[in-house]
Design an enzyme around this catalytic site. Structure first.
Site, mmCIF file in Angstrom:
data_model
loop_
_atom_site.group_PDB
_atom_site.id
_atom_site.type_symbol
_atom_site.label_atom_id
_atom_site.label_comp_id
_atom_site.label_asym_id
_atom_site.label_seq_id
_atom_site.Cartn_x
_atom_site.Cartn_y
_atom_site.Cartn_z
ATOM 1 N N ASP A 117 11.800 -113.459 16.938
ATOM 2 C CA ASP A 117 12.461 -114.209 18.013
ATOM 3 C C ASP A 117 11.491 -115.094 18.786
ATOM 4 O O ASP A 117 11.741 -115.418 19.935
ATOM 5 C CB ASP A 117 13.197 -113.245 18.966
ATOM 6 C CG ASP A 117 12.267 -112.215 19.589
ATOM 7 O OD1 ASP A 117 11.059 -112.233 19.296
ATOM 8 O OD2 ASP A 117 12.759 -111.374 20.380
ATOM 9 N N LYS B 10 4.988 -103.039 27.933
ATOM 10 C CA LYS B 10 5.984 -103.046 29.009
ATOM 11 C C LYS B 10 5.597 -102.157 30.187
ATOM 12 O O LYS B 10 6.254 -101.166 30.485
ATOM 13 C CB LYS B 10 7.347 -102.661 28.452
ATOM 14 C CG LYS B 10 7.743 -103.550 27.277
ATOM 15 C CD LYS B 10 9.216 -103.663 27.029
ATOM 16 C CE LYS B 10 9.494 -104.737 25.991
ATOM 17 N NZ LYS B 10 9.491 -104.313 24.611
ATOM 18 N N ASP C 167 9.625 -116.301 23.725
ATOM 19 C CA ASP C 167 10.495 -115.297 23.104
ATOM 20 C C ASP C 167 11.911 -115.664 23.530
ATOM 21 O O ASP C 167 12.236 -115.612 24.720
ATOM 22 C CB ASP C 167 10.082 -113.912 23.619
ATOM 23 C CG ASP C 167 11.032 -112.807 23.196
ATOM 24 O OD1 ASP C 167 12.236 -113.068 23.021
ATOM 25 O OD2 ASP C 167 10.578 -111.664 23.059
HETATM 26 N N1 GDD Z 1 13.610 -104.516 10.935
HETATM 27 C C1 GDD Z 1 13.652 -104.155 12.216
HETATM 28 N N2 GDD Z 1 14.048 -102.869 12.535
HETATM 29 N N3 GDD Z 1 13.298 -105.042 13.162
HETATM 30 C C2 GDD Z 1 13.359 -104.646 14.455
HETATM 31 C C3 GDD Z 1 13.767 -103.341 14.848
HETATM 32 C C4 GDD Z 1 14.143 -102.412 13.816
HETATM 33 O O1 GDD Z 1 14.512 -101.266 14.053
HETATM 34 N N4 GDD Z 1 13.716 -103.275 16.202
HETATM 35 C C5 GDD Z 1 13.284 -104.475 16.633
HETATM 36 N N5 GDD Z 1 13.072 -105.308 15.587
HETATM 37 C C6 GDD Z 1 12.608 -106.701 15.631
HETATM 38 C C7 GDD Z 1 13.464 -107.561 16.536
HETATM 39 O O2 GDD Z 1 14.525 -108.139 15.775
HETATM 40 C C8 GDD Z 1 12.467 -108.587 17.017
HETATM 41 O O3 GDD Z 1 12.379 -109.685 16.139
HETATM 42 C C9 GDD Z 1 11.136 -107.856 16.997
HETATM 43 O O4 GDD Z 1 11.315 -106.695 16.194
HETATM 44 C C10 GDD Z 1 10.660 -107.480 18.403
HETATM 45 O O5 GDD Z 1 11.702 -106.786 19.054
HETATM 46 P P1 GDD Z 1 12.199 -107.212 20.499
HETATM 47 O O6 GDD Z 1 13.301 -106.298 20.870
HETATM 48 O O7 GDD Z 1 12.440 -108.672 20.567
HETATM 49 O O8 GDD Z 1 10.914 -106.816 21.349
HETATM 50 P P2 GDD Z 1 10.490 -107.346 22.784
HETATM 51 O O9 GDD Z 1 10.714 -108.806 22.907
HETATM 52 O O10 GDD Z 1 11.115 -106.483 23.807
HETATM 53 O O11 GDD Z 1 8.905 -107.013 22.788
HETATM 54 C C11 GDD Z 1 8.108 -107.414 21.693
HETATM 55 O O12 GDD Z 1 7.848 -108.798 21.733
HETATM 56 C C12 GDD Z 1 7.052 -109.231 22.856
HETATM 57 C C13 GDD Z 1 6.826 -110.730 22.667
HETATM 58 O O13 GDD Z 1 8.002 -111.387 22.625
HETATM 59 C C14 GDD Z 1 6.795 -106.599 21.717
HETATM 60 O O14 GDD Z 1 6.121 -106.872 20.500
HETATM 61 C C15 GDD Z 1 5.921 -107.015 22.900
HETATM 62 O O15 GDD Z 1 4.659 -106.362 22.826
HETATM 63 C C16 GDD Z 1 5.707 -108.515 22.888
HETATM 64 O O16 GDD Z 1 4.943 -108.914 24.024
HETATM 65 MG MG MG Z 2 11.732 -110.201 21.795
#
Ligand code: GDD
Ligand code: MG
Length: 342
Positions: free
Chosen positions: A107, A158, A215
């Site tokens: 994303d 987080k 993001d």
């Molecule tokens: N295949 C798969 N299976 N993908 C997953 C799963 C799962 O169970 N859970 C989450 N993802 C994918 C999501 O689709 C997304 O593309 C990515 O992993 C990160 O998940 P998010 O839910 O978007 O995480 P976030 O935005 O809260 O936090 C992450 O991104 C931040 C930057 O945007 C973390 O990596 C943070 O450390 C980071 O700063």
């Molecule tokens: Mg994200």
């Protein structure tokens, strides 16, 4: 070069856009989101992308198919959600991963210089290198303080309260496959909570990226990413914008309507006379009646808005919902797919 994109999360913060369409392929500026990521990766020499899917997995493959431009696409679909680490381990178990590969959150809209990240990775002999971005609000990200040579000093996913730096994990990693030995196979695992903290002091480096990074996983950031693409930063090969900075896809009827500034009107839409669409996104097959007003909002595919209705900022209207004539939606409304609002 090979890249694995994590594309299996539920996209809860983008509901109801992601109730029926998986986040990685929701339209952004009129194109499935991941096509921006794949174009960016291809410009840095990536020629094979593994899409790790879970939630609504078929939806991703149905939209993207086997190839985007010169990049071959493969799919690894998990039966239960495996988090961010489990999917990488699963791909390894299927023998799909090379000795070194990229891992991306599915994303992020960015133009990070992956070549420069790779150069640091090689220079430092890292096992994993994280791209870092600087943000004002760190609470929804992984905070990553580093030493002068780039070594990561802590990985703080987080965190509430004060943090030592505004540099955060940008979701773009270069990974040596051997580092996956620290993750157990066959069950959910988190890169951010299980792998990265264990690699601190043992081969985890950060590369501070400049350029654009966003993001797009919340409504606010989805809209901001849209406006930024329309304005040309990050660069993309989107069609030319009109004089109001808007993008109107054909075939669409907008005669007598005020479109823009910064609007995206997807194909097969119709907007009635004297209606106003400002800083808003209409996916495809949306119809907006005469005199209606739509401000800083997103209308998903098949939405109908009646004459004189008013939709205020940061509203998301789910697929196929109907907003009756004269209806007023206050700021921040969320309308479920198929709902009817009088
Ligand atoms: N295949 C798969 N299976 N993908 C997953 C799963 C799962 O169970 N859970 C989450 N993802 C994918 C999501 O689709 C997304 O593309 C990515 O992993 C990160 O998940 P998010 O839910 O978007 O995480 P976030 O935005 O809260 O936090 C992450 O991104 C931040 C930057 O945007 C973390 O990596 C943070 O450390 C980071 O700063
Ligand atoms: Mg994200």
């Amino acid at each position: 070069m090979q890249a694995l994109i994590l594309a299996g999360g539920e996209g809860t913060r983008l509901r109801p856009l992601t109730t029926s369409v998986p986040k990685p392929v929701i339209p952004l500026a009129g194109r499935p989101f991941l096509t921006f990521m794949i174009d960016w990766l291809a410009s840095h020499g990536v020629d094979q992308v593994i899409l790790s899917c879970g939630f609504l997995a078929e939806g991703v493959e149905a939209v993207l198919g086997e190839r985007h431009g010169d990049v071959a696409l493969r799919y690894v679909n998990e039966r239960e959600p495996l988090g961010t680490g489990g999917p990488v381990k699963l791909a390894e178990g299927e023998g799909l991963l090379e000795d070194r590969f990229l891992v991306l959150n599915g994303d992020v809209l960015t133009d990070i210089d992956v070549g420069a990240e790779l150069a640091l990775h090689e220079r430092s002999g890292a096992r994993v290198t994280l791209a870092l971005a600087e943000v004002e609000e760190t609470a929804s990200y992984g905070v990553v303080p580093t030493a002068a040579d780039g070594q990561v000093e802590a990985f703080l996913e987080k965190q509430e309260g004060p943090v030592p730096t505004n540099r955060i994990n940008a979701g773009c990693y270069i990974v040596e496959r051997e580092a996956l030995s620290l993750i157990d196979a066959g069950r959910p695992a988190s890169l951010e909570r299980d792998l990265f903290p264990r690699l601190v002091g043992d081969g985890l480096y950060g590369y501070l990226a400049d350029g654009y990074w966003m993001d797009i996983g919340t409504p606010e950031r989805y809209l901001q990413g849209t406006w930024d693409l329309l304005a040309g930063d990050p660069p993309s090969d989107l069609p030319a914008r009109d004089e109001s900075g808007s993008l109107v896809y054909e075939p669409t009827i907008t005669a007598g309507a005020q479109i823009g500034p910064q609007a995206v009107i997807g194909p097969h839409c119709s907007v009635g006379s004297d209606a106003r669409i400002e800083r808003s996104v209409l996916h495809s097959d949306v119809s907006v009646g005469p005199d209606a007003v739509v401000l800083e909002s997103v209308l998903a595919t098949g939405v109908r808005v009646g004459q004189g209705a008013r939709i205020e900022a940061q509203t998301i209207v789910g697929q196929g919902a109907r907003i009756g004539p004269g209806a007023q939606l206050p700021p921040g409304s969320r309308i479920e797919p198929g709902a009817e609002v009088d």
